[in-house]
Design an enzyme around this catalytic site. Structure first.
Site, short mmCIF file in Angstrom:
data_model
loop_
_atom_site.label_atom_id
_atom_site.label_comp_id
_atom_site.label_asym_id
_atom_site.label_seq_id
_atom_site.Cartn_x
_atom_site.Cartn_y
_atom_site.Cartn_z
N HIS A 26 2.89 -28.06 1.24
CA HIS A 26 3.98 -28.83 0.64
C HIS A 26 5.22 -28.91 1.51
O HIS A 26 5.94 -29.91 1.47
CB HIS A 26 4.34 -28.21 -0.70
CG HIS A 26 5.41 -28.96 -1.44
ND1 HIS A 26 5.21 -30.23 -1.94
CD2 HIS A 26 6.70 -28.63 -1.74
CE1 HIS A 26 6.31 -30.64 -2.55
NE2 HIS A 26 7.24 -29.70 -2.43
N ASP A 80 10.18 -33.63 -1.38
CA ASP A 80 10.03 -33.05 -2.71
C ASP A 80 10.93 -33.85 -3.67
O ASP A 80 10.84 -35.06 -3.70
CB ASP A 80 10.37 -31.56 -2.65
CG ASP A 80 10.18 -30.83 -3.96
OD1 ASP A 80 9.02 -30.53 -4.32
OD2 ASP A 80 11.19 -30.56 -4.64
#
Length: 326
Positions: free
Chosen positions: A303, A105
């Site tokens: 994610h 991320d």
């Protein structure tokens, strides 16, 4: 806390910001693990023992502004070049000259920037979930402001000081649970549902979070760890990363269009918007990551890749590390 993390060592080291908290396991070549938003070193809890077992000195940090690391009051203290220097300070404090840096991320962007700006220190880089895009292009705030039409993109929402804090901080645990669920493969909204990356007019991000169950990778005890840290620290320091994107655009002007040339690895989830929206960036890797060893997009993954698919990520990561020049 997970049984896998009971034999780790917690340390504090000096950095330009004050102090960086790190968690260390194993011995051997140094692998520095950098988390994203809204997490902590704990997001690497499954990788620390796997890397240690494979013969590496695995170190996961709380990024500046998170967890037990220092939280400067000045928003500008969270610019990318300062975070790169924190990573260098960690490597030096551990008595090493070089390290492999791995990020997820925002940590992926921090890792890529570390490799770009300090190739003398970071000899290889692995990027999880967020593909590498070279510095440059239009000013970020202008790009994000144009996204979504009548709706507001979450990055723009986060960039306004105090606004996201007012939504999150009255109920940190519930907000985190919803945020994690919104971008996990097994709990994300169904196709056609309102997109949780955007805020409706007069609304909040929470309005679009799924409710009712945690994603399979996140136990109640795990959520307790994440929530406990943010309940203690608040969210402003973590959100300040989003509030420095235009500063980064200026700071990295000399690197506009520059490739990361060290040996690299990319891992993304097929159901992650970071992978699908930035598909063009992945296709550009022969130019932007000329040292790319392998690129993997995991089917059915969202994610939070190193937690959703811990065993597959560990296998790919350790295999890549073993392939690197000594």
């Amino acid at each position: 806390m997970s049984q896998q993390t009971t034999d780790v060592t917690h340390r504090m080291i000096a950095s330009p910001a004050g102090r960086i908290h790190l968690v260390e396991q194993g011995a051997g070549p140094l692998v520095l693990l950098v988390h994203g938003f809204p997490e902590s070193w704990y997001s690497w809890r499954h990788q620390l023992p796997a890397l240690a077992a494979a013969g590496y000195r695995a170190v996961a940090i709380d990024v500046r502004g998170y967890g037990r690391s220092s939280r400067p009051g000045n928003t500008a203290a969270y610019r990318m070049l300062d975070l790169v220097e924190d990573n260098v300070a960690v490597v030096r404090a551990l008595g090493e000259e070089t390290a492999v840096v791995v990020g997820h991320d925002w940590g992926s962007t921090i890792a890529a920037s570390s490799a770009l700006v300090r190739p003398d220190v970071f000899r290889a880089v692995a990027l999880l979930s967020v593909p590498y895009t070279p510095p440059g292009g239009p000013r970020p705030s202008e790009v994000f402001a144009e996204m979504g039409g009548d709706e507001e993109f979450y990055v723009s929402y986060f960039q306004e000081p105090g606004r996201a804090e007012a939504e999150i901080e009255p109920g940190v645990r519930g907000w985190l649970a919803g945020f994690y669920a919104a971008f996990s493969a097994d709990t994300m909204p169904t196709p056609g549902a309102p997109d949780p990356h955007f805020v409706g007019r007069g609304g909040t991000l929470r309005d679009r979070f799924p409710a009712g169950r945690l994603p399979g990778w996140l136990g109640e005890d795990d959520l307790d760890v994440y929530a406990g840290e943010f309940e203690r620290t608040g969210l402003s320091a973590a959100l300040n990363r989003y509030r420095n994107m235009d500063r980064d655009w200026n700071d990295l002007a000399d690197f506009r269009g520059s490739p990361v040339t060290q040996p690299s690895l990319f891992l993304g989830g097929a159901l992650d918007a970071s992978t699908t929206w930035l598909a063009e960036a992945i296709r550009a890797y022969p130019t932007t990551l000329p040292g790319l060893v392998s690129s993997h997009v995991l089917d059915g993954c969202g994610h939070w890749i190193q937690q959703e698919r811990r065993e597959e990520v560990n296998r790919i990561l350790t295999g890549w590390l073993a392939s690197l020049p000594g």
